[in-house]
Design an enzyme around this catalytic site. Structure first.
Site, PDB file in Angstrom:
ATOM      1  N   TYR A 137       0.819  -1.211   0.000  1.00 15.20           N
ATOM      2  CA  TYR A 137       0.000   0.000   0.000  1.00 15.20           C
ATOM      3  C   TYR A 137       0.854   1.263   0.000  1.00 15.20           C
ATOM      4  O   TYR A 137       0.318   2.377   0.033  1.00 15.20           O
ATOM      5  CB  TYR A 137      -0.934   0.005   1.218  1.00 15.20           C
ATOM      6  CG  TYR A 137      -2.051  -0.997   1.090  1.00 15.20           C
ATOM      7  CD1 TYR A 137      -1.778  -2.355   1.110  1.00 15.20           C
ATOM      8  CD2 TYR A 137      -3.358  -0.595   0.935  1.00 15.20           C
ATOM      9  CE1 TYR A 137      -2.788  -3.283   0.983  1.00 15.20           C
ATOM     10  CE2 TYR A 137      -4.382  -1.515   0.806  1.00 15.20           C
ATOM     11  CZ  TYR A 137      -4.084  -2.865   0.832  1.00 15.20           C
ATOM     12  OH  TYR A 137      -5.081  -3.778   0.700  1.00 15.20           O
ATOM     13  N   ASP A 190      -6.197  -6.845   4.947  1.00 12.35           N
ATOM     14  CA  ASP A 190      -7.323  -6.387   4.132  1.00 12.35           C
ATOM     15  C   ASP A 190      -8.144  -7.590   3.653  1.00 12.35           C
ATOM     16  O   ASP A 190      -9.369  -7.660   3.815  1.00 12.35           O
ATOM     17  CB  ASP A 190      -6.750  -5.600   2.936  1.00 12.35           C
ATOM     18  CG  ASP A 190      -7.820  -4.896   2.122  1.00 12.35           C
ATOM     19  OD1 ASP A 190      -8.997  -4.951   2.497  1.00 12.35           O
ATOM     20  OD2 ASP A 190      -7.469  -4.291   1.093  1.00 12.35           O
ATOM     21  N   LYS A 244       3.906 -14.483   4.948  1.00 10.09           N
ATOM     22  CA  LYS A 244       4.279 -15.335   3.811  1.00 10.09           C
ATOM     23  C   LYS A 244       5.814 -15.344   3.722  1.00 10.09           C
ATOM     24  O   LYS A 244       6.411 -15.102   2.667  1.00 10.09           O
ATOM     25  CB  LYS A 244       3.631 -14.778   2.519  1.00 10.09           C
ATOM     26  CG  LYS A 244       3.757 -15.667   1.297  1.00 10.09           C
ATOM     27  CD  LYS A 244       2.814 -16.834   1.265  1.00 10.09           C
ATOM     28  CE  LYS A 244       3.064 -17.702   0.050  1.00 10.09           C
ATOM     29  NZ  LYS A 244       2.296 -18.957   0.041  1.00 10.09           N
ATOM     30  N   ASP A 265      -1.772 -18.308   3.220  1.00 10.26           N
ATOM     31  CA  ASP A 265      -2.660 -19.172   2.418  1.00 10.26           C
ATOM     32  C   ASP A 265      -3.287 -20.248   3.297  1.00 10.26           C
ATOM     33  O   ASP A 265      -4.487 -20.516   3.229  1.00 10.26           O
ATOM     34  CB  ASP A 265      -1.936 -19.759   1.195  1.00 10.26           C
ATOM     35  CG  ASP A 265      -0.490 -20.138   1.463  1.00 10.26           C
ATOM     36  OD1 ASP A 265       0.018 -19.835   2.555  1.00 10.26           O
ATOM     37  OD2 ASP A 265       0.141 -20.739   0.576  1.00 10.26           O
TER      38      ASP A 265
END
Ligand code: NAI
Length: 342
Positions: free
Chosen positions: A130, A234, A177, A210
């Site tokens: 972002y 988000d 991640k 995930d």
């Protein structure tokens, strides 16, 4: 009688003005009953503001938030694939609202596939993809920079553990991640691990993002506080709102050290805008968070009780949660429940 609270109000666009008007009316009624009063400083932002002032975020809006330190905000449309930058991201960065606090909890009487959900998403709000640092390197090759800093990761991890302590939560999961983004997400994870050591009484665990999506669908009850980066936060917020009945319900608070902006998780919902169908619950619950932030607990409690009474009764629910009531009639039902609780 407490002081009058000066609050910056940004109705936003799409369904924003519809849900904002409903929420302001409820706050006024509850405040009157509980001795809280509000002085609303109303501003446009985004495309509407640009049409009127030539600025997407008018200077007077920035000044109002600086002075009042508290804002209630409806959703603002962000153009896709071009156009002006997100007003939401702009405000969060400008006021360094680094923590996005999003409690996800079932409402009484509202049947969902997942009863008994009560978790908090703590989303880092100022960094990650972002940052808006994008470039077309050569035609056909685009690059977007993901910014993760030790300072940003450490303070959001501290915020999450402090929230866990304050609300007597049993566990903090950091979601990442770092198996693929070993340096950036690796840094985020290192900071979370370091901060976790300072809170030995709160169990700490790590999940890859995930897998987290699958875990949230299979067994969401294992989560209590989730701390994560901006983009994952988000996406997971929308997923979690689906667990309890949808985007019409989940509130949020953008918190910094100086200012706070309270807004729902959902967007401007152009598909239902102007039809009187929007559910104001998410913004109303955001306003309840705001009332607690400004120490108006009695007004917050009165609204939350009235809202829960409307859901428990189940007769005046909006279409997104299986009812057929419009925004205005839903607001009237909450007002009647407030009145009835006198
Ligand atoms: P959205 O959240 O606006 O809508 C997704 C779906 O949820 C739609 O079917 C909508 O009708 C439904 N929905 C959302 N809020 C609802 C409510 N209160 N009552 C009943 N149904 C509701 O997401 P979408 O369509 O992806 O985004 C629309 C615009 O909103 C975009 O321009 C996006 O950038 C912006 N946005 C703004 C946010 C903010 O201002 N904080 C946050 C998220 C999106």
């Amino acid at each position: 009688m407490s002081e009058t609270h000066r609050i910056t109000l940004i109705p936003g666009d799409g369904i924003g003005p519809e849900v904002t008007d409903a929420v302001v009316e409820i706050l006024e009624a509850a405040g009157k009953r509980e001795g809280a009063s509000f002085d609303w400083h109303r501003f446009d932002a985004g495309a509407d503001a640009f049409a009127k002032t030539g600025e997407y975020v008018p200077k007077a809006l920035y000044e109002s938030i600086e002075q009042n330190r508290v804002a209630l905000k409806g959703p603002v449309t962000t153009p896709i694939g071009g156009g002006f930058s997100s007003i939401n991201v702009t405000l969060r960065k400008k006021f360094d609202l680094y923590a996005n606090f999003r409690p996800v909890k079932n409402l009484p009487g509202l049947e969902t596939k997942y009863p008994g959900i009560d978790l908090i998403i703590v989303r880092e709000n100022t960094e990650d993809l972002y940052a808006g640092l994008e470039v077309m390197v050569v035609p056909g090759v685009a690059q977007s920079l993901k910014i993760i800093t030790e300072k940003g990761s450490t303070r959001i991890a501290k915020f999450a553990f402090e929230a866990a302590r304050k609300y007597r939560r049993k566990k903090v999961h950091s979601v990442h991640k770092a198996n693929i983004m070993k340096i950036s997400d690796g840094l985020f994870l290192d900071c979370c691990r370091t901060v976790a050591k300072g809170y030995p009484e709160i169990p700490y665990a790590e999940h890859i993002v995930d897998n987290t999506c699958m875990q949230l669908v299979m067994n969401p009850w294992q989560y209590d506080v989730i701390v994560t980066e901006n983009l994952y936060g988000d996406i997971l917020s929308d997923l979690c709102s689906g667990l309890i009945g949808g985007l019409g319900l989940v509130p949020g608070a953008n918190l910094g050290t100086e200012c706070a902006i309270f807004e729902a998780v959902h967007g401007s919902a152009p598909d239902i805008a102007g039809k009187g169908l929007a559910n104001p619950t998410a913004l109303l619950q955001s306003a309840v968070l705001m009332l607690r932030h400004i120490d108006e607990a009695a007004t917050a409690d009165a609204i939350q009780m009235a809202l829960e009474a409307v859901y428990a009764e189940g007769k005046s629910l909006t279409r997104d949660v299986g009812g057929s009531t419009g925004t205005g009639a839903f607001k009237d039902a909450v007002l009647a429940a407030l009145e009835g609780a006198k």
